[in-house]
Design a protein around this motif. Structure first.
Motif, PDB file in Angstrom:
ATOM      1  N   VAL A 145       0.819  -1.206   0.000  1.00 37.19           N
ATOM      2  CA  VAL A 145       0.000   0.000   0.000  1.00 37.19           C
ATOM      3  C   VAL A 145       0.859   1.265   0.000  1.00 37.19           C
ATOM      4  CG1 VAL A 145      -1.817   1.278   1.197  1.00 37.19           C
ATOM      5  CG2 VAL A 145      -1.893  -1.213   1.113  1.00 37.19           C
ATOM      6  N   VAL A 146       1.714   1.423   1.020  1.00 39.84           N
ATOM      7  CA  VAL A 146       2.551   2.631   1.042  1.00 39.84           C
ATOM      8  C   VAL A 146       4.051   2.343   1.013  1.00 39.84           C
ATOM      9  CG1 VAL A 146       0.989   4.361   1.977  1.00 39.84           C
ATOM     10  CG2 VAL A 146       2.168   2.802   3.552  1.00 39.84           C
ATOM     11  N   LEU A 147       4.466   1.204   1.568  1.00 37.01           N
ATOM     12  CA  LEU A 147       5.897   0.874   1.590  1.00 37.01           C
ATOM     13  C   LEU A 147       6.124  -0.425   0.819  1.00 37.01           C
ATOM     14  CD1 LEU A 147       6.762   1.395   5.401  1.00 37.01           C
ATOM     15  CD2 LEU A 147       6.801   3.100   3.564  1.00 37.01           C
ATOM     16  N   ASN A 148       7.315  -0.593   0.265  1.00 36.39           N
ATOM     17  CA  ASN A 148       7.636  -1.872  -0.361  1.00 36.39           C
ATOM     18  C   ASN A 148       7.531  -2.969   0.688  1.00 36.39           C
ATOM     19  OD1 ASN A 148       8.267  -0.801  -2.939  1.00 36.39           O
ATOM     20  ND2 ASN A 148      10.270  -0.165  -2.165  1.00 36.39           N
TER      21      ASN A 148
ATOM     22  N   ARG B  55       9.269   4.818  -2.602  1.00 40.08           N
ATOM     23  CA  ARG B  55       9.369   3.390  -2.955  1.00 40.08           C
ATOM     24  C   ARG B  55      10.419   3.113  -4.023  1.00 40.08           C
ATOM     25  NH1 ARG B  55       3.180   1.351  -2.910  1.00 40.08           N
ATOM     26  NH2 ARG B  55       4.131  -0.653  -3.476  1.00 40.08           N
ATOM     27  N   ALA B  56      10.818   4.163  -4.749  1.00 35.66           N
ATOM     28  CA  ALA B  56      11.873   3.963  -5.748  1.00 35.66           C
ATOM     29  C   ALA B  56      13.237   3.824  -5.080  1.00 35.66           C
ATOM     30  CB  ALA B  56      11.887   5.140  -6.719  1.00 35.66           C
TER      31      ALA B  56
ATOM     32  N   PRO C 202      12.847   1.580   4.510  1.00 35.85           N
ATOM     33  CA  PRO C 202      12.392   0.462   5.341  1.00 35.85           C
ATOM     34  C   PRO C 202      11.012  -0.045   4.945  1.00 35.85           C
ATOM     35  CG  PRO C 202      12.094   2.536   6.507  1.00 35.85           C
ATOM     36  CD  PRO C 202      12.719   2.883   5.194  1.00 35.85           C
ATOM     37  N   THR C 203      10.683  -1.217   5.439  1.00 36.37           N
ATOM     38  CA  THR C 203       9.309  -1.692   5.403  1.00 36.37           C
ATOM     39  C   THR C 203       8.845  -1.776   6.861  1.00 36.37           C
ATOM     40  OG1 THR C 203       7.793  -3.336   4.554  1.00 36.37           O
ATOM     41  CG2 THR C 203       9.911  -4.163   5.395  1.00 36.37           C
TER      42      THR C 203
END
Ligand code: HEC
Ligand code: HEC
Ligand code: HEC
Ligand code: HEC
Ligand code: HEC
Ligand code: HEC
Ligand code: HEC
Ligand code: HEC
Ligand code: HEC
Ligand code: HEC
Length: 312
Positions: free
Chosen positions: A34-37, A66-67, A72-73
């Motif tokens: 959704v927002v983080l890898n 995310r690029a 972090p995740t």
């Protein structure tokens, strides 16, 4: 959520998921980030918990770029948290994630910081482990907020609120008549202090108090032909940079400031009223500074006598 629903969160989730196939791929088959890898492992539930636990704003911070593969995740900070994701059999209440950061967290400060230091142990944070803050169990997240696009401590205007929350004595100092424009957001605590620790004294951003001041007051560095010893030693001998009741943030008014080191009765020469008692003449207005105008050092090459005594 009621206590019942909270304990049976999967029911609520299942209800939500039933609606999804109509819109596209079934979420349970291939949960999407959704927002983080790699956040799907958590977001499969937490995208429906946003009202109670607002976290999505992390996507608007640098951690959400995310690029950038270094970002972090969820688990980089909170830990793998297997028992939180899958409640073990026979356990009625969902165990907390491994690392908790908010108010009332039972995770010890060094353990919380470990998560951050796994990526931020260089740069400005390089002296963290030897810093006064770390030694006093202040944690990264005592200052930084992560799930918000506006991290107060990194904005010069709101930073004092965060620091003054603990450093209460500084609040009165920075409101004194003579002070740096800290409340106005023009100078920040972090212009002089590195809150992550430093190689200098008192967590100064540079290696000494003077080098810290020279960042903005270059003209006081010299080099001067004639130096005034306390000035080259430490600006803090005469000034309190947080604020004072005397003009120019002086700790004392002249002549008292000067007379801490210079004999009040020992003034050389024949300046009127000096021979007996220097105080009456010197307490007028700027006192000693009426004559010794270049107190930080002098460069006058012509009149060496005047220059040496910081009068020109
Ligand atoms: C199966 C659903 C589910 C998954 C997957 C899940 N959570 Fe949760 N999480 C919950 C529920 C439900 C709550 C609310 C718990 C409560 O109210 O007692 C919660 C609460 C939390 C809290 C707040 C706890 C507190 O007491 O304040 C954190 C932090 C958290 N989750 C982090 C995570 C992280 C990180 C992940 C991924 C590693 C994750 N969660 C995965 C369901 C889930
Ligand atoms: C860079 C570290 C970091 C990452 C990445 C991170 N969190 Fe957090 N999380 C925190 C901190 C620190 C807090 C404490 C509150 C705050 O600072 O905003 C927190 C708080 C929470 C809370 C409790 C919020 C509340 O209001 O009590 C939940 C739930 C949560 N995180 C879930 C997640 C999930 C899900 C992800 C992945 C999308 C995630 N976190 C990613 C550091 C992180
Ligand atoms: C997996 C690596 C990783 C972890 C863990 C991590 N960060 Fe970061 N953090 C980054 C990256 C990458 C950036 C972006 C750096 C950049 O753009 O120069 C960043 C940026 C930041 C920034 C600056 C944000 C901005 O807008 O300039 C702060 C503050 C920060 N992190 C604090 C923390 C704190 C506090 C923790 C622990 C709760 C933490 N980080 C955990 C990788 C991480
Ligand atoms: C006492 C408050 C405080 C604590 C504790 C603190 N920080 Fe900071 N942090 C700040 C302030 C203020 C700034 C902005 C000024 C600056 O860049 O120095 C900042 C900036 C940052 C930045 C962005 C600038 C940069 O490139 O370094 C990162 C990343 C960061 N902090 C990470 C951390 C980590 C990791 C920890 C714990 C090891 C931590 N901070 C502990 C106050 C704090
Ligand atoms: C959560 C509380 C807390 C916050 C927030 C906090 N500090 Fe501190 N700070 C401390 C404690 C505790 C000490 C130890 C000194 C003491 O005993 O008073 C300290 C010490 C210091 C020292 C003296 C260091 C030394 O080596 O003598 C400086 C400078 C300092 N803090 C600056 C800051 C700045 C700047 C901020 C905001 C960016 C800040 N602090 C935010 C708790 C905090
Ligand atoms: C213009 C530079 C400057 C600014 C801005 C500044 N300080 Fe300081 N601070 C100093 C100097 C210089 C010292 C004394 C260092 C020494 O003598 O080793 C000091 C000392 C301290 C100390 C430790 C000794 C004491 O007096 O308690 C704390 C805590 C502190 N500052 C907190 C803060 C906070 C909080 C802010 C922001 C509200 C702030 N400072 C803003 C320069 C500054
Ligand atoms: C980030 C820049 C910055 C740093 C670093 C800095 N100052 Fe300043 N200083 C200022 C600004 C801005 C003013 C206000 C100038 C004005 O009002 O015209 C100022 C004003 C002053 C004044 C004059 C106040 C008056 O009433 O005339 C003194 C004295 C002073 N600073 C001392 C120091 C000392 C000592 C240090 C190091 C501990 C220091 N400054 C570090 C920016 C800085
Ligand atoms: C021996 C005491 C003393 C020391 C040490 C000292 N100052 Fe000063 N400073 C003064 C006095 C006295 C004034 C007021 C000057 C006046 O009224 O002409 C002043 C004024 C200032 C001013 C405001 C007026 C101006 O000249 O710009 C700044 C800025 C300043 N000092 C910065 C510094 C810095 C930076 C240092 C360290 C490099 C320092 N001072 C060290 C005594 C001192
Ligand atoms: C912390 C101590 C200290 C303070 C405060 C101080 N001075 Fe000095 N001052 C010295 C020292 C040390 C010297 C160098 C003496 C020498 O070279 O014999 C000196 C040198 C001088 C000289 C040049 C003397 C000479 O023979 O060339 C003058 C003039 C002077 N100071 C005036 C002042 C004035 C005016 C003030 C107040 C604004 C002041 N000082 C505050 C320590 C101090
Ligand atoms: C009316 C102008 C005037 C005032 C006010 C004044 N001085 Fe001087 N001061 C001088 C002159 C002129 C000299 C140089 C005398 C010489 O070279 O024989 C001097 C020399 C000095 C010296 C050099 C060493 C010595 O004792 O001869 C110091 C130190 C000094 N003054 C400190 C002070 C202090 C401290 C004050 C405030 C208490 C002060 N002065 C007020 C004019 C003044």
């Amino acid at each position: 959520m009621t206590a019942f629903l909270r304990a049976r969160f999967e029911w609520v989730l299942a209800a939500a998921l039933i609606l999804v196939p109509a819109l596209g791929a079934p979420v349970w088959a291939q949960p999407k980030d959704v927002v983080l890898n790699g956040d799907a492992a958590c977001m499969v539930c937490h995208q429906y918990l946003e009202a109670q636990y607002p976290i999505l704003a992390i996507g608007k911070t640098k951690h959400g770029t995310r690029a950038d593969k270094r970002t972090p995740t969820c688990t980089s900070c909170h830990g793998e948290s297997d028992t939180h994701i899958n409640i073990p059999q026979g356990v009625s209440e969902r165990p907390k994630p491994e690392r908790m950061f908010g108010k009332g967290s039972m995770t010890p400060a060094p353990e919380r910081d470990e998560a951050c230091l796994s990526c931020h142990k260089g740069g400005k944070q390089i002296h963290w482990l030897g810093s006064t803050h770390a030694a006093r169990d202040i944690s990264c997240t005592s200052c930084h907020q992560i799930h918000t696009g506006r991290d107060k401590v990194r904005d010069k205007r709101t930073q004092p609120e965060v620091c003054l929350g603990c450093h209460k004595d500084k609040r009165t100092q920075i409101m004194r008549p003579s002070r740096h424009p800290i409340l106005e957001g023009k100078v920040a605590c972090s212009d002089c202090h590195n809150p992550h620790g430093s190689a200098g004294p008192t967590m100064m951003v540079r290696d000494s108090v003077n080098d810290t001041c020279y960042q903005c007051h270059m003209e006081k560095r010299g080099p001067f032909v004639h130096n005034h010893q306390p000035v080259t030693e430490d600006c803090g001998i005469c000034h309190n940079p947080h604020g004072t009741i005397n003009y120019a943030m002086l700790k004392l008014r002249s002549p008292f400031l000067c007379q801490q080191c210079h004999e009040p009765t020992g003034h050389r020469g024949t300046v009127a009223s000096f021979a007996t008692n220097s105080v009456p003449a010197n307490t007028v207005a700027r006192g000693c500074l009426n004559c010794h105008t270049n107190i930080h050092g002098s460069n006058n090459p012509i009149d060496a006598g005047n220059a040496r005594t910081f009068r020109r």
